[in-house]
Design a protein around this motif. Structure first.
Motif, PDB file in Angstrom:
ATOM      1  N   LYS A  93       0.825  -1.201  -0.078  1.00 20.41           N
ATOM      2  CA  LYS A  93      -0.107   0.120   0.039  1.00 20.41           C
ATOM      3  C   LYS A  93       0.904   1.205   0.119  1.00 20.41           C
ATOM      4  N   ASN A  94       2.118   1.073   0.042  1.00 22.78           N
ATOM      5  CA  ASN A  94       3.163   2.214   0.045  1.00 22.78           C
ATOM      6  C   ASN A  94       3.486   2.972  -1.072  1.00 22.78           C
ATOM      7  N   PHE A  95       2.621   3.021  -2.102  1.00 24.22           N
ATOM      8  CA  PHE A  95       2.725   3.475  -3.411  1.00 24.22           C
ATOM      9  C   PHE A  95       2.013   4.630  -3.602  1.00 24.22           C
ATOM     10  N   ALA A  96       2.486   5.405  -4.802  1.00 20.94           N
ATOM     11  CA  ALA A  96       1.664   6.535  -5.143  1.00 20.94           C
ATOM     12  C   ALA A  96       1.935   6.695  -6.766  1.00 20.94           C
ATOM     13  N   ALA A  97       0.951   7.298  -7.625  1.00 13.46           N
ATOM     14  CA  ALA A  97       0.939   7.525  -8.824  1.00 13.46           C
ATOM     15  C   ALA A  97       0.965   9.015  -9.370  1.00 13.46           C
ATOM     16  N   LEU A  98       1.813   9.347 -10.413  1.00 12.48           N
ATOM     17  CA  LEU A  98       1.402  10.615 -11.366  1.00 12.48           C
ATOM     18  C   LEU A  98       0.961  10.215 -12.570  1.00 12.48           C
ATOM     19  N   TYR A  99      -0.186  10.982 -12.802  1.00 16.48           N
ATOM     20  CA  TYR A  99      -0.973  10.440 -14.037  1.00 16.48           C
ATOM     21  C   TYR A  99      -0.823  11.834 -14.957  1.00 16.48           C
ATOM     22  N   LEU A 100      -0.258  11.716 -16.048  1.00 17.46           N
ATOM     23  CA  LEU A 100      -0.086  12.763 -17.180  1.00 17.46           C
ATOM     24  C   LEU A 100      -0.603  12.277 -18.419  1.00 17.46           C
ATOM     25  N   ARG A 101      -1.470  13.355 -18.852  1.00 23.15           N
ATOM     26  CA  ARG A 101      -2.081  13.326 -20.221  1.00 23.15           C
ATOM     27  C   ARG A 101      -1.575  14.343 -21.056  1.00 23.15           C
ATOM     28  N   LYS A 102      -1.244  14.098 -22.382  1.00 19.83           N
ATOM     29  CA  LYS A 102      -0.530  15.035 -23.351  1.00 19.83           C
ATOM     30  C   LYS A 102      -1.216  14.409 -24.714  1.00 19.83           C
ATOM     31  N   TYR A 103      -2.025  15.250 -25.419  1.00 18.69           N
ATOM     32  CA  TYR A 103      -2.610  14.728 -26.714  1.00 18.69           C
ATOM     33  C   TYR A 103      -1.461  14.800 -27.649  1.00 18.69           C
ATOM     34  N   MET A 104      -1.471  13.509 -28.230  1.00 18.12           N
ATOM     35  CA  MET A 104      -0.469  13.646 -29.389  1.00 18.12           C
ATOM     36  C   MET A 104       1.233  13.082 -28.564  1.00 18.12           C
ATOM     37  N   LEU A 105       1.049  12.392 -27.618  1.00 16.05           N
ATOM     38  CA  LEU A 105       2.239  12.171 -26.772  1.00 16.05           C
ATOM     39  C   LEU A 105       2.922  11.255 -27.576  1.00 16.05           C
ATOM     40  N   ASN A 106       2.372  10.160 -28.321  1.00 15.97           N
ATOM     41  CA  ASN A 106       2.999   9.404 -29.015  1.00 15.97           C
ATOM     42  C   ASN A 106       4.067   9.813 -30.109  1.00 15.97           C
ATOM     43  N   MET A 121       6.294   2.590 -15.316  1.00 17.57           N
ATOM     44  CA  MET A 121       5.767   3.864 -16.300  1.00 17.57           C
ATOM     45  C   MET A 121       4.617   3.219 -17.382  1.00 17.57           C
ATOM     46  N   PRO A 122       3.609   2.450 -17.081  1.00 14.51           N
ATOM     47  CA  PRO A 122       2.691   2.238 -17.931  1.00 14.51           C
ATOM     48  C   PRO A 122       2.318   3.426 -18.973  1.00 14.51           C
ATOM     49  N   ASP A 152      -1.819   8.754 -25.625  1.00 18.01           N
ATOM     50  CA  ASP A 152      -1.850  10.092 -25.009  1.00 18.01           C
ATOM     51  C   ASP A 152      -1.651  10.358 -23.456  1.00 18.01           C
ATOM     52  N   ASP A 153      -1.441   9.247 -22.863  1.00 19.46           N
ATOM     53  CA  ASP A 153      -0.990   9.399 -21.555  1.00 19.46           C
ATOM     54  C   ASP A 153      -0.009   8.578 -20.863  1.00 19.46           C
ATOM     55  N   LEU A 154       0.398   8.845 -19.621  1.00 21.30           N
ATOM     56  CA  LEU A 154       1.370   7.908 -19.123  1.00 21.30           C
ATOM     57  C   LEU A 154       0.975   8.101 -17.548  1.00 21.30           C
ATOM     58  N   THR A 155       1.477   6.759 -16.855  1.00 20.49           N
ATOM     59  CA  THR A 155       1.417   7.125 -15.316  1.00 20.49           C
ATOM     60  C   THR A 155       2.673   6.566 -14.793  1.00 20.49           C
ATOM     61  N   ILE A 156       3.115   7.273 -13.853  1.00 21.66           N
ATOM     62  CA  ILE A 156       4.503   6.989 -13.100  1.00 21.66           C
ATOM     63  C   ILE A 156       4.063   6.593 -11.813  1.00 21.66           C
ATOM     64  N   ILE A 157       4.678   5.498 -11.383  1.00 30.64           N
ATOM     65  CA  ILE A 157       4.414   4.786 -10.097  1.00 30.64           C
ATOM     66  C   ILE A 157       5.593   5.028  -9.239  1.00 30.64           C
ATOM     67  N   PHE A 158       5.372   5.269  -7.950  1.00 33.27           N
ATOM     68  CA  PHE A 158       6.508   5.582  -7.017  1.00 33.27           C
ATOM     69  C   PHE A 158       6.345   4.852  -5.736  1.00 33.27           C
ATOM     70  N   LYS A 159       7.302   4.333  -5.267  1.00 33.52           N
ATOM     71  CA  LYS A 159       7.100   4.130  -3.786  1.00 33.52           C
ATOM     72  C   LYS A 159       7.082   5.483  -2.943  1.00 33.52           C
ATOM     73  N   LYS A 160       5.894   5.391  -2.015  1.00 30.93           N
ATOM     74  CA  LYS A 160       5.625   6.797  -1.562  1.00 30.93           C
ATOM     75  C   LYS A 160       6.519   6.985  -0.335  1.00 30.93           C
TER      76      LYS A 160
END
Length: 451
Positions: free
Chosen positions: A307-320, A343-344, A348-356
């Motif tokens: 449970k010690n995780f956090a995530a940053l969600y980013l959306r950017k159109y035409m990211l690819n 980093m799945p 147009d988006d990606l999520t970066i997962i961190f240990k909190k």
């Protein structure tokens, strides 16, 4: 020859040490013994390592540190009394302990590392005296004697490759035992630096590889590594045999029986690892082996959650289509010494997962501000409510419908899946959920695939 490691709970009292010594004596191949500092004797007790941390702070603030030094010494004295050691046998241990505040250190971090490491160092010295007292030929060796060289941070060191060259020169007679302190090594300039907490596992693996042991036995306080957390699943099935990679994947998400970094030297040396219970050494425990030739008994070997995780969600159109977006993101993380876990991504988006636990609220704000300024994402969301469940098994390879089979019962329980990712190795599936759902995910998957 076998390398054997005993954890702090296995060496907390004289009776515990006696059990460990019986295990050593019962197999003449158990020649190299790595010891931790004495652990807790009861739930409300204090580990010797934590006492030494208090000792370090107390002695830094004032010269009135005798009480805490005596409290540390008393732990070793009680073990010595159990074995009827002479008071003179403890003279060296007390002298070393009282000398610690008077020594010169490069800075406060090296000072703390030296104090912490003496939990293991003094315990190894004591246990070698006990075995010699019992007529068993025993030699105390420590990192400076064998050239166990480390680099990196004083309290988060890493083994230097030079160590393995040095260990090849170590000669061990067939009629002797070696007692070695875990948790620390020596820097190129000769100072003590420790591995991360639980680092005695790492020391054992380093010695097993460097001395070309046939087996690394890691004795702890559980009968085996279980297929799920016993605090979540009642009487989970023990894992009899698993691969290095399975153990690494499960340790990452929360398996705490075996230090996840400790497998690296064993993997590099292809040394099998046997996790066993000090209190029940006759039980087979869990054998961790190389992947080559391994035949899985079931599809899923184990499930672990954190449970010690956090995530940053980013959306950017035409990211690819945009070059350099991820590079700029990595530069921001690098500038603040922040590592990410996964980093799945989508089109147009990606999520970066961190240990909190590696991030403070202030650092999160700074990083988010820089990302907004530098990358101007169309959407940015910090997700603090995040848990990860790892489903792991060598038998998962080429099971084309496994993801669907896992998701179906979770969907029936209305568990919201935030992210799912199957690793390239095909032996693990990562499931991201809200923290409140983590235990339900583990129970559901266990009931459907392991029970």
């Amino acid at each position: 020859m076998k390398v054997v490691k005993f954890g702090g709970s296995s060496l907390a009292t004289g009776n515990n040490v006696n059990q460990a010594l019986d295990i050593i004596k019962n197999d003449p191949k158990r020649q190299v013994i790595v010891v931790s500092a004495p652990g807790k004797r009861s739930e409300d007790d204090i580990k010797v390592t934590d006492l030494l941390i208090t000792y370090a702070y107390t002695s830094l603030r004032s010269n009135n540190y005798e009480d805490i030094a005596n409290e540390v010494f008393k732990r070793y004295e009680l073990i010595a009394q159990y074995f009827d050691l002479n008071e003179s046998d403890l003279t060296e241990i007390k002298r070393i302990l009282l000398t610690l505040p008077k020594l010169s250190y490069p800075n406060a971090d090296y000072r703390m590392a030296a104090f912490k490491a003496h939990g293991e160092r003094l315990n190894a010295l004591l246990i070698s005296k006990i075995l010699n007292h019992q007529g068993i030929k025993t030699r105390f060796l420590e990192p400076k004697d064998v050239g166990l060289i480390v680099t990196g941070m004083p309290n988060n060191a890493e083994v230097n490759p030079e160590t393995y060259v040095n260990l090849k020169r170590v000669k061990i007679n067939k009629d002797e035992r070696i007692i070695f302190p875990g948790f620390y090594g020596i820097t190129p300039s000769g100072h003590i630096a420790t591995f991360s907490r639980g680092g005695s596992d790492i020391t054992g693996a380093i010695l097993a590889r460097g001395l070309n042991a046939e087996l690394y036995e890691n004795f702890t306080d559980v009968d085996a590594i279980f297929s799920a957390n016993p605090n979540i699943i009642e009487n989970p099935k023990p894992i009899k045999k698993m691969t290095y990679q399975e153990m690494r994947e499960l340790s990452y998400a929360g398996f705490s029986v075996f230090h996840d970094e400790a497998l690296i030297p064993a993997i590099e040396g292809e040394i099998p690892v046997n996790v066993k219970n000090t209190n029940h050494p006759e039980k087979p425990g869990t054998l961790i082996v190389p992947e080559e030739g391994f035949v899985p008994k079931r599809t899923i070997t184990g499930i672990a959650g954190g449970k010690n995780f956090a995530a940053l969600y980013l959306r950017k159109y035409m990211l690819n289509k945009g070059a350099g977006f991820t590079l700029k993101l990595m530069e921001i993380f690098n500038r603040h010494h922040v590592s990410y876990e996964h980093m799945p991504s989508g089109i147009d988006d990606l999520t970066i997962i961190f240990k909190k636990d590696a991030l403070s609220d202030q650092l999160i704000d700074v990083i988010c501000n820089e990302i907004q300024t530098s990358l101007n994402p169309d959407q940015m969301q910090w997700i603090d409510d995040y848990a990860i469940t790892m489903v792991v098994g060598e038998g998962m390879k080429d099971k084309l419908t496994l993801c669907a089979s896992i998701l179906y019962p979770l969907g029936k329980k209305d568990i919201s899946i935030q992210m799912i990712n199957q690793g390239a190795s095909q032996i693990s599936i990562m499931i991201g959920t809200k923290r409140k759902d983590e235990e339900a995910v583990i129970k559901t998957i266990y009931d459907n695939f392991i029970a």
